[in-house]
Design a protein around this motif. Structure first.
Motif, PDB file in Angstrom:
ATOM      1  N   TYR A   7     -39.995  89.392  -2.125  1.00 33.77           N
ATOM      2  CA  TYR A   7     -41.044  88.379  -1.943  1.00 33.77           C
ATOM      3  C   TYR A   7     -40.430  86.981  -1.934  1.00 33.77           C
ATOM      4  CZ  TYR A   7     -45.328  85.708  -2.688  1.00 33.77           C
ATOM      5  OH  TYR A   7     -46.357  84.810  -2.560  1.00 33.77           O
ATOM      6  N   CYS A   8     -39.530  86.721  -2.867  1.00 34.82           N
ATOM      7  CA  CYS A   8     -38.895  85.403  -2.935  1.00 34.82           C
ATOM      8  C   CYS A   8     -38.017  85.157  -1.715  1.00 34.82           C
ATOM      9  CB  CYS A   8     -38.090  85.265  -4.222  1.00 34.82           C
ATOM     10  SG  CYS A   8     -39.117  85.119  -5.697  1.00 34.82           S
ATOM     11  N   GLN A   9     -37.320  86.181  -1.257  1.00 33.37           N
ATOM     12  CA  GLN A   9     -36.493  86.021  -0.063  1.00 33.37           C
ATOM     13  C   GLN A   9     -37.333  85.638   1.147  1.00 33.37           C
ATOM     14  OE1 GLN A   9     -34.545  89.849   0.075  1.00 33.37           O
ATOM     15  NE2 GLN A   9     -32.792  89.155  -1.139  1.00 33.37           N
ATOM     16  N   GLN A  10     -38.552  86.175   1.197  1.00 34.54           N
ATOM     17  CA  GLN A  10     -39.421  85.928   2.343  1.00 34.54           C
ATOM     18  C   GLN A  10     -40.191  84.617   2.245  1.00 34.54           C
ATOM     19  OE1 GLN A  10     -42.075  89.169   3.236  1.00 34.54           O
ATOM     20  NE2 GLN A  10     -42.954  88.169   5.042  1.00 34.54           N
ATOM     21  N   TYR A  11     -40.674  84.281   1.041  1.00 28.95           N
ATOM     22  CA  TYR A  11     -41.576  83.145   0.907  1.00 28.95           C
ATOM     23  C   TYR A  11     -41.029  81.990   0.067  1.00 28.95           C
ATOM     24  CZ  TYR A  11     -44.985  86.495   2.704  1.00 28.95           C
ATOM     25  OH  TYR A  11     -45.644  87.415   3.464  1.00 28.95           O
ATOM     26  N   HIS A  12     -39.997  82.233  -0.740  1.00 25.78           N
ATOM     27  CA  HIS A  12     -39.453  81.199  -1.622  1.00 25.78           C
ATOM     28  C   HIS A  12     -37.921  81.277  -1.599  1.00 25.78           C
ATOM     29  CE1 HIS A  12     -43.366  80.167  -3.450  1.00 25.78           C
ATOM     30  NE2 HIS A  12     -43.629  81.456  -3.348  1.00 25.78           N
ATOM     31  N   SER A  13     -37.346  80.828  -0.508  1.00 24.46           N
ATOM     32  CA  SER A  13     -35.893  80.953  -0.336  1.00 24.46           C
ATOM     33  C   SER A  13     -35.107  80.129  -1.348  1.00 24.46           C
ATOM     34  CB  SER A  13     -35.491  80.543   1.083  1.00 24.46           C
ATOM     35  OG  SER A  13     -35.901  79.206   1.350  1.00 24.46           O
ATOM     36  N   ASP A  14     -35.809  79.197  -2.036  1.00 25.21           N
ATOM     37  CA  ASP A  14     -35.141  78.382  -3.050  1.00 25.21           C
ATOM     38  C   ASP A  14     -35.077  79.072  -4.409  1.00 25.21           C
ATOM     39  OD1 ASP A  14     -37.962  78.183  -3.091  1.00 25.21           O
ATOM     40  OD2 ASP A  14     -37.857  76.400  -4.364  1.00 25.21           O
ATOM     41  N   GLU A  50     -49.501  92.993  -5.199  1.00 25.58           N
ATOM     42  CA  GLU A  50     -50.661  92.177  -4.859  1.00 25.58           C
ATOM     43  C   GLU A  50     -50.738  90.906  -5.720  1.00 25.58           C
ATOM     44  OE1 GLU A  50     -54.071  94.673  -5.290  1.00 25.58           O
ATOM     45  OE2 GLU A  50     -53.164  96.327  -4.159  1.00 25.58           O
ATOM     46  N   GLN A  51     -49.899  90.823  -6.751  1.00 23.73           N
ATOM     47  CA  GLN A  51     -49.981  89.704  -7.693  1.00 23.73           C
ATOM     48  C   GLN A  51     -48.772  88.768  -7.617  1.00 23.73           C
ATOM     49  OE1 GLN A  51     -51.869  90.306 -11.416  1.00 23.73           O
ATOM     50  NE2 GLN A  51     -51.979  92.515 -11.177  1.00 23.73           N
ATOM     51  N   LEU A  52     -47.912  89.000  -6.647  1.00 22.50           N
ATOM     52  CA  LEU A  52     -46.655  88.247  -6.597  1.00 22.50           C
ATOM     53  C   LEU A  52     -46.861  86.746  -6.408  1.00 22.50           C
ATOM     54  CD1 LEU A  52     -44.546  90.830  -4.598  1.00 22.50           C
ATOM     55  CD2 LEU A  52     -44.078  90.019  -6.922  1.00 22.50           C
ATOM     56  N   SER A  53     -47.826  86.360  -5.598  1.00 23.89           N
ATOM     57  CA  SER A  53     -48.087  84.931  -5.413  1.00 23.89           C
ATOM     58  C   SER A  53     -48.503  84.286  -6.728  1.00 23.89           C
ATOM     59  CB  SER A  53     -49.186  84.735  -4.363  1.00 23.89           C
ATOM     60  OG  SER A  53     -49.508  83.367  -4.229  1.00 23.89           O
ATOM     61  N   MET A  54     -49.382  84.969  -7.466  1.00 24.41           N
ATOM     62  CA  MET A  54     -49.831  84.463  -8.761  1.00 24.41           C
ATOM     63  C   MET A  54     -48.674  84.439  -9.763  1.00 24.41           C
ATOM     64  SD  MET A  54     -50.652  85.886 -11.973  1.00 24.41           S
ATOM     65  CE  MET A  54     -51.351  87.522 -11.695  1.00 24.41           C
ATOM     66  N   VAL A  55     -47.814  85.441  -9.729  1.00 25.36           N
ATOM     67  CA  VAL A  55     -46.662  85.501 -10.630  1.00 25.36           C
ATOM     68  C   VAL A  55     -45.756  84.298 -10.436  1.00 25.36           C
ATOM     69  CG1 VAL A  55     -44.473  86.725 -11.015  1.00 25.36           C
ATOM     70  CG2 VAL A  55     -46.631  87.991 -11.007  1.00 25.36           C
ATOM     71  N   ASP A 114     -46.584  81.399  -9.105  1.00 24.23           N
ATOM     72  CA  ASP A 114     -47.313  80.203  -9.550  1.00 24.23           C
ATOM     73  C   ASP A 114     -47.234  80.040 -11.063  1.00 24.23           C
ATOM     74  OD1 ASP A 114     -48.023  79.587  -6.963  1.00 24.23           O
ATOM     75  OD2 ASP A 114     -50.054  80.420  -7.118  1.00 24.23           O
ATOM     76  N   LYS A 115     -47.397  81.136 -11.787  1.00 26.05           N
ATOM     77  CA  LYS A 115     -47.332  81.080 -13.250  1.00 26.05           C
ATOM     78  C   LYS A 115     -45.936  80.646 -13.710  1.00 26.05           C
ATOM     79  CE  LYS A 115     -50.981  84.132 -14.974  1.00 26.05           C
ATOM     80  NZ  LYS A 115     -51.583  83.095 -15.833  1.00 26.05           N
ATOM     81  N   LEU A 116     -44.919  81.244 -13.107  1.00 23.61           N
ATOM     82  CA  LEU A 116     -43.550  80.927 -13.509  1.00 23.61           C
ATOM     83  C   LEU A 116     -43.231  79.453 -13.257  1.00 23.61           C
ATOM     84  CD1 LEU A 116     -41.672  84.076 -12.162  1.00 23.61           C
ATOM     85  CD2 LEU A 116     -41.979  83.447 -14.554  1.00 23.61           C
ATOM     86  N   GLN A 117     -43.707  78.920 -12.147  1.00 23.67           N
ATOM     87  CA  GLN A 117     -43.428  77.514 -11.829  1.00 23.67           C
ATOM     88  C   GLN A 117     -44.177  76.555 -12.750  1.00 23.67           C
ATOM     89  OE1 GLN A 117     -44.445  77.690  -7.642  1.00 23.67           O
ATOM     90  NE2 GLN A 117     -42.294  77.753  -7.048  1.00 23.67           N
ATOM     91  N   SER A 118     -45.267  77.042 -13.344  1.00 20.38           N
ATOM     92  CA  SER A 118     -46.083  76.164 -14.193  1.00 20.38           C
ATOM     93  C   SER A 118     -45.697  76.206 -15.668  1.00 20.38           C
ATOM     94  CB  SER A 118     -47.559  76.543 -14.067  1.00 20.38           C
ATOM     95  OG  SER A 118     -47.817  77.807 -14.657  1.00 20.38           O
ATOM     96  N   LEU A 119     -44.899  77.183 -16.062  1.00 19.74           N
ATOM     97  CA  LEU A 119     -44.577  77.344 -17.475  1.00 19.74           C
ATOM     98  C   LEU A 119     -43.613  76.278 -17.961  1.00 19.74           C
ATOM     99  CD1 LEU A 119     -44.150  81.227 -17.781  1.00 19.74           C
ATOM    100  CD2 LEU A 119     -46.040  79.825 -18.637  1.00 19.74           C
TER     101      LEU A 119
END
Length: 208
Positions: free
Chosen positions: A24-31, A195-200, A202-207
């Protein structure tokens, strides 16, 4: 950001959730880089391995943890020790108690008692970790107590967890001011994780 995925008891570096997270990160969050260490070792070695990895990765970028089941327990210990953020999935809070079932099974099928069990293999995980009574003693000597950085931690728990008591975990973390999300249904493996990867993320970036 770096993410270290910490797998559970009968898993390994190729954990389904860990692989899904990395893809998921490779596809949508390359950073975002995802690390999936194999942790089928004695608990003291796992703890040291994770602390070392967090310390090294933090020199490059902010590092966070995602821990499932027993990986949630280790994530809590490592977060307390290093101050890194952590997202826990159906976390184990009392492995010295829940893993005692392996010792009970062995005692029921052997004449050995006491010290003779210390180095006897109680259970071999799918990933090849030979659990001994000494490992259970380590868990008992390192119980989860205070949460040092509650604002850097979040917990996702499935009410349908068939292996661990979801309410025990909920009450423990909420009792230490950690934000807990209790989800209806589901199972211990978090089968809808994809199905929850986008939310996961988001949570990690907000912690913290």
């Amino acid at each position: 950001m770096n993410i270290i995925y910490i797998h559970g008891l009968d898993s390994d570096a190729n954990s389904t959730k860990g692989v899904l997270l990395e893809k998921y990160c490779q596809q949508y969050h390359s950073d975002i880089s995802v690390y999936r260490p194999d942790l089928n070792s004695a608990p003291e070695q796992v703890f040291e391995q994770l602390v070392k990895l967090v310390t090294e990765l933090n020199r490059e970028a902010r590092t966070v943890l995602v821990g499932s089941s027993l990986g949630g327990y280790f994530s809590t210990l490592v977060s307390n020790h290093t101050g890194c953020a952590a997202l826990l999935l159906n976390p184990s809070t009392q492995p010295h108690i829940t893993l005692q079932r392996f010792a009970n099974e062995l005692l029921a099928n052997t004449d050995n008692e006491g010290d003779a069990l210390n180095n006897e293999i109680l259970h071999t995980t799918a990933g090849g970790w030979n659990i001994t009574h000494s490992d259970l003693q380590w868990f008992a000597a390192h119980p989860l107590g205070a949460i040092n950085y509650p604002d850097k931690m979040a917990v996702l728990i499935k009410e349908g967890d068939e292996l661990l008591n979801p309410y025990l975990s909920r009450d423990f973390y909420r009792g230490h001011d950690v934000k807990v999300t209790l989800q209806e249904g589901g199972d211990h493996r978090f089968s809808d994780f994809d199905e929850q990867l986008s939310m996961v993320i988001d949570k990690l970036q907000s912690l913290g």
